[in-house]
Design a protein around this motif. Structure first.
Motif, PDB file in Angstrom:
ATOM      1  N   CYS A 482       0.817  -1.222   0.000  1.00  0.00           N
ATOM      2  CA  CYS A 482       0.000   0.000   0.000  1.00  0.00           C
ATOM      3  C   CYS A 482       0.848   1.268   0.000  1.00  0.00           C
ATOM      4  O   CYS A 482       0.390   2.301  -0.497  1.00  0.00           O
ATOM      5  N   CYS A 483       2.046   1.213   0.565  1.00  0.00           N
ATOM      6  CA  CYS A 483       2.869   2.434   0.651  1.00  0.00           C
ATOM      7  C   CYS A 483       3.160   3.035  -0.717  1.00  0.00           C
ATOM      8  O   CYS A 483       3.030   4.251  -0.897  1.00  0.00           O
ATOM      9  N   PRO A 484       3.597   2.229  -1.733  1.00  0.00           N
ATOM     10  CA  PRO A 484       3.808   2.847  -3.050  1.00  0.00           C
ATOM     11  C   PRO A 484       2.548   3.497  -3.611  1.00  0.00           C
ATOM     12  O   PRO A 484       2.618   4.561  -4.232  1.00  0.00           O
ATOM     13  N   ALA A 485       1.384   2.862  -3.364  1.00  0.00           N
ATOM     14  CA  ALA A 485       0.142   3.461  -3.854  1.00  0.00           C
ATOM     15  C   ALA A 485      -0.113   4.809  -3.192  1.00  0.00           C
ATOM     16  O   ALA A 485      -0.501   5.784  -3.845  1.00  0.00           O
ATOM     17  N   VAL A 486       0.135   4.886  -1.874  1.00  0.00           N
ATOM     18  CA  VAL A 486      -0.075   6.146  -1.161  1.00  0.00           C
ATOM     19  C   VAL A 486       0.897   7.210  -1.657  1.00  0.00           C
ATOM     20  O   VAL A 486       0.525   8.362  -1.914  1.00  0.00           O
TER      21      VAL A 486
END
Length: 750
Positions: A482-486
Motif C-alpha cells: 500500500c505504501c507505493p500506492a499512497v
C-alpha cells in the motif's frame, strides 16, 4: 488520441448535412460570454478521495509493480528476520487445597483472594534474584552462549527475568514457566534450570525445616515413652507389694499434700519438657554457628552490604566508569596499535578490581561475623533460658523431696501410688500433645506439597512463532504493497491534473461546452472502415463535435461571436484536432468556415488537407502576399484552409505589432465562422497576440494530462490581454461524455 493529434482528412468525415439545435437557453445558469473568473483558485482535491482514485488509475501499473517488488523484498526479509523460535514450557501445580492435619480430617480450601495472593507470591518467587542466580550458576546454563555473553557484558539474572514468562493460564492452579529461543535445546535447559532452582530454593527448603523438627519430636516421644514405661513398672511393683492401691487411708491433709506434690511434679515435668525443647534449639544454633564460615553469603545480602558501605559503593562506581573509559579508549585505538591510555586504563581497572574484591571479602567477613554474633546472642539467650528451666527443675525437685518426706509420715506407699498415677497422667497428656504435633508434621510431609511439577520442560520440536511470523509477513506485505500506492497518489495529486469535466467547470470556474472522445490511435487510422466498431467510433466523434458546434452556433446568434481561437495551456492537449473537427462540423452545418493555422512554429494543416505550406499566414504578416491568395478550398463543402506559411522572426514581430488585424478583417467579411488554431499559451506568446482579434477562446483540456494550475495561468494570461470569453472542451474517455455541459445539451439530427 495522441497530443495535438492531426485532424481526420475530409474524406473520412461523414459529409451528411446536419442541423445542430442548442438546448433551451433558459436553462443556462451561466453567461454565454464565458468570462474568466479572475485569479480563481483551484482545489487540488487533496481531501477528495476521487482524486486519489484517478491518480491510482493513471499509475496502476507502476503502483502494482513497485508494490509487488516491495512485497517480494519485505515479506522474506520479515520472515527470515524474525527467525524461528522454539518455546520450552514447564507446568507446576500450585495447589489450592491445604493438606489434612490428621487422618480422617477434611481438607481446607483457601479463599479465592488468598489464593490469588499465593499465586502472585509464587510467581514473584520464581522470578526472584536468588532463584535466577542459582539457575544461572548451573554448569549446563553457564555453557549457553547468551548466558556467557550476559555474564561478560551484562547481567544474566536480568536477562532471564526479561525473557522468562511465568503465568497462570485461565486463572487455574497450573503455573506455566516458558522461554523462547532459536535453539530448542537452550530453551529446554534454561526452563529446567529455573524450575529446579525454584523447587530447591523455595519449595523444598520448607520441607527440610519440617523434617528437622519431626526428628526432634521423634526424640522427645521416645524419651517420654521410656519414662512412662518406667513409671508404670514402678506403680505395678508398689501395688503388688501392698496388695491394693486404695487411697482411702489418706486423710484430708494427706490429700492436700499429695495435690501440692502433684503440682510440683507438673512444674518439674514442664520444666523438663522445655529443657528438652531448648536443648534441641541450642544444638541447632550451635550447628549453624559451626557452619557459618563454610556457607556462602547470599548475593542479596552481599549486594545490600555493598550498597550500604560507602567505600565499596564508591569503588564499584569508579570501577564501572574506568571500565567504560577503557572500552571507549580501546574502540578509538586502531586494531594492533598501542596506546598509553589503554595501558593506563587497564592498570587502573585492575587496581580498582583488586581493591573492590578485597573490600568484598571484608564485607563477607563482616557478614559472617554479624551472623556469628546473631547466632551467639541466640545461643546465650537459649543458655540463659536453659539455666532458668534447670533452676526451676531443681527447685521443684527440692520441693518434691520435701513434700515426699512429709508424706512418708502418712504412708509412703499410698503417696507413691498416687504420685505415680498423677505423674503418669501428666506424662500421658504431654505425650499426647507431642504425638499430635508429630503426626501433624508426618501428614504434612507425606501429603502432596503445595507446589509440584506436573510436566517438566521438554525439547520443543515445532516452532512456536509460526502464526506470529505469518501475521507479521502479511501485515508488512500489506504495508509494503500500500505504501507505493499512497506515495504515488500523493505525488500525482500534487500535480493537480484534470480528472473530470467537473474539475474544469467547478474547480476552475471555466465553462465547459462539450467533450471529445479519446479515440485510440489504431482506431483513428481506420475510421473510414465500414466495420461496425469503426463506424461506432466515427459516429461518437461526429456527435461530440457537433454538440460543441451547436453551442458555438447558439453563442454566435446571441453575441455575434464568429471568430473562435482554439488553444491550450501546453502542447499535446489536442487543440489541433479540436480546431479541425470544429471547423468541419460548422462547414457540414452549411456555414462558410475558414480554418486558419496560426501555430506558426509547428504548422500541421498543409499535410492534413494537402495544401501548400506557403504562402500562408507568415507571408501575409510580412506583407508578401494578399490575404485572398492564402485561402485554399478543401474537399469538404463550405470549408477553406489557410496554412501557416514559413515563419521567421520578422513574421513574429509583425504578429506582436498587430499585423494580424488585416487578416481577421478579411476573414470576418468573407466567412460566417473563423476557426483559428494557435500555439499553446504558456510556452510562447504567439497565441496571446492572436487572442486580441478573436471573439471567444476555446481551450482544449486533455484528461490526465492537463494540469489545473497551468490552465488557470493560461486563463489569467488571456484576461490580461483583454480576452473575456473563454470556454473549454474536455477530451477524455467515454465516461466523461455528457457529464457537465454547463446547462446545455446538444442534439444531432441527420
Amino acid at each position: 488520441m495522441a497530443n495535438d493529434n492531426l485532424p481526420l482528412p475530409s474524406d473520412q468525415i461523414d459529409s451528411r448535412p446536419t442541423t445542430m439545435v442548442p438546448a433551451n437557453p433558459a436553462e443556462c445558469n451561466g453567461d454565454w460570454n464565458g468570462a474568466v473568473a479572475p485569479s480563481a483558485t483551484f482545489d487540488p482535491g487533496i481531501n477528495n478521495l476521487s482524486a486519489y482514485f484517478h491518480a491510482l488509475r493513471r499509475h496502476w501499473v507502476m503502483v502494482l509493480g513497485i508494490g509487488l517488488a516491495c512485497v517480494a523484498i519485505a515479506g522474506p526479509a520479515v520472515w527470515f528476520g524474525i527467525g524461528t523460535k522454539y518455546t520450552a514450557t514447564s507446568l507446576l501445580r500450585v495447589s489450592m487445597e491445604e493438606p489434612s492435619l490428621l487422618p480422617g480430617s477434611n481438607s481446607g480450601w483457601i479463599s479465592r483472594d488468598r489464593f490469588e495472593i499465593t499465586k502472585g507470591t509464587q510467581q514473584q518467587m520464581i522470578l526472584s534474584p536468588f532463584v535466577l542466580m542459582r539457575a544461572a550458576g548451573k554448569p549446563e546454563v553457564r555453557s549457553i552462549p547468551v548466558i556467557q555473553y550476559e555474564t561478560k557484558f551484562g547481567d544474566p539474572v536480568e536477562w532471564l527475568k526479561d525473557w522468562l514468562s511465568v503465568s497462570f493460564p485461565g486463572r487455574a492452579e497450573v503455573m506455566s514457566v516458558s522461554l523462547s529461543r532459536q535453539n530448542p535445546k537452550e530453551a529446554q535447559t534454561l526452563v529446567r534450570a529455573v524450575v529446579d532452582a525454584y523447587m530447591t530454593e523455595v519449595v523444598n527448603a520448607e520441607s527440610i525445616k519440617k523434617r528437622d523438627r519431626l526428628s526432634k519430636l521423634e526424640d522427645v516421644c521416645v524419651g517420654k515413652e521410656r519414662e512412662m514405661r518406667a513409671k508404670r513398672q514402678e506403680l505395678k511393683n508398689l501395688v503388688a507389694d501392698n496388695g491394693s492401691s486404695d487411697a482411702e487411708i489418706l486423710n484430708v491433709r494427706q490429700k492436700l499434700i499429695l495435690e501440692e506434690l502433684s503440682l510440683y511434679r507438673n512444674e518439674a515435668a514442664k520444666a523438663q519438657f522445655e529443657m528438652s525443647r531448648v536443648q534441641g534449639e541450642l544444638a541447632s544454633q550451635r550447628a549453624l554457628l559451626k557452619n557459618v564460615d563454610e556457607a556462602e553469603v547470599p548475593a542479596i545480602e552481599l549486594d545490600s552490604l555493598v550498597q550500604t558501605d560507602p567505600q565499596a559503593r564508591q569503588l564499584s562506581i569508579e570501577l564501572g566508569w574506568k571500565k567504560m573509559d577503557q572500552v571507549y579508549t580501546s574502540q578509538a585505538v586502531k586494531a594492533g596499535a598501542k596506546s598509553n591510555y589503554v595501558t593506563r586504563f587497564g592498570d587502573e581497572v585492575s587496581m580498582l578490581q583488586q581493591q573492590y574484591d578485597a573490600r568484598l571479602k571484608e564485607l563477607e567477613a563482616k557478614a559472617r561475623q554479624k551472623q556469628r554474633s546473631v547466632i551467639g546472642q541466640e545461643i546465650l539467650r537459649l543458655d540463659a533460658l536453659l539455666g532458668s528451666f534447670q533452676q526451676q527443675k531443681e527447685e521443684s525437685a527440692k520441693e518434691i523431696a520435701k513434700m515426699r518426706d512429709t508424706a512418708v509420715k502418712f504412708g509412703v506407699t499410698s503417696v507413691d501410688v498416687e504420685m505415680l498415677r498423677a505423674d503418669l497422667k501428666n506424662m500421658e497428656l504431654l505425650a499426647t500433645n507431642v504425638n499430635t504435633e508429630r503426626e501433624k508434621l508426618k501428614i504434612e510431609i507425606s501429603s502432596t506439597p503445595s507446589v509440584t511439577v506436573i510436566e517438566s520442560a521438554e525439547e520443543p520440536l515445532t516452532p512456536s512463532n509460526t502464526v506470529l511470523r505469518i501475521a507479521m509477513v502479511v501485515m508488512v506485505s500489506l504495508v509494503g504493497f500500500c505504501c507505493p500506492a499512497v506515495v504515488v497518489a500523493l505525488w500525482d495529486v500534487r500535480n493537480q491534473r484534470i480528472n473530470t469535466a467537473d474539475d474544469v467547470s467547478k474547480g476552475l470556474r471555466l465553462p465547459v461546452i462539450g467533450s471529445m472522445p479519446l479515440i485510440p490511435p489504431r482506431i483513428i487510422r481506420r475510421l473510414e472502415s465500414p466495420l461496425p466498431r469503426y463506424r461506432a467510433w466515427h459516429l461518437r466523434l461526429t456527435e461530440s463535435v457537433d454538440g460543441i458546434a451547436a453551442r458555438v452556433l447558439h453563442k454566435a446568434e446571441m453575441e455575434q461571436s464568429r471568430v473562435i481561437m482554439v488553444s491550450s495551456a501546453n502542447g499535446g492537449e489536442g487543440k489541433t484536432t479540436l480546431a479541425t473537427q470544429l471547423a468541419l462540423s460548422l462547414a457540414r452545418g452549411g456555414r462558410r468556415t475558414v480554418l486558419v493555422d496560426f501555430d506558426l512554429r509547428r504548422p500541421a494543416f498543409d499535410e492534413v488537407f494537402g495544401v501548400p505550406l506557403s504562402p500562408g499566414v507568415s507571408e501575409a504578416l510580412r506583407l508578401e502576399n494578399e490575404v485572398a491568395e492564402l485561402v485554399h478550398a478543401t474537399a469538404t463543402d463550405n470549408l477553406s484552409v489557410v496554412a501557416a506559411g514559413r515563419w521567421d522572426r520578422q513574421a513574429l514581430a509583425a504578429l506582436s505589432n498587430g499585423g494580424a488585424a488585416v487578416l481577421f478583417k478579411h476573414f470576418r467579411e468573407n466567412f460566417d465562422f473563423v476557426v483559428v488554431d494557435t500555439s499553446p499559451l504558456l510556452p510562447v506568446a504567439d497565441a496571446r497576440f492572436v487572442g486580441q482579434f478573436v471573439d471567444t477562446v476555446v481551450l482544449s483540456v486533455f484528461r490526465d494530462i492537463s494540469q489545473a494550475p497551468k490552465i488557470q495561468a493560461a486563463c489569467d494570461i488571456l484576461a490580461a490581454f483583454g480576452v473575456h470569453s473563454v470556454e473549454a472542451v474536455v477530451t477524455g474517455p467515454s465516461s466523461l461524455y455528457g457529464k457537465h455541459m454547463d446547462g446545455y445539451e446538444s442534439t444531432v439530427t441527420a
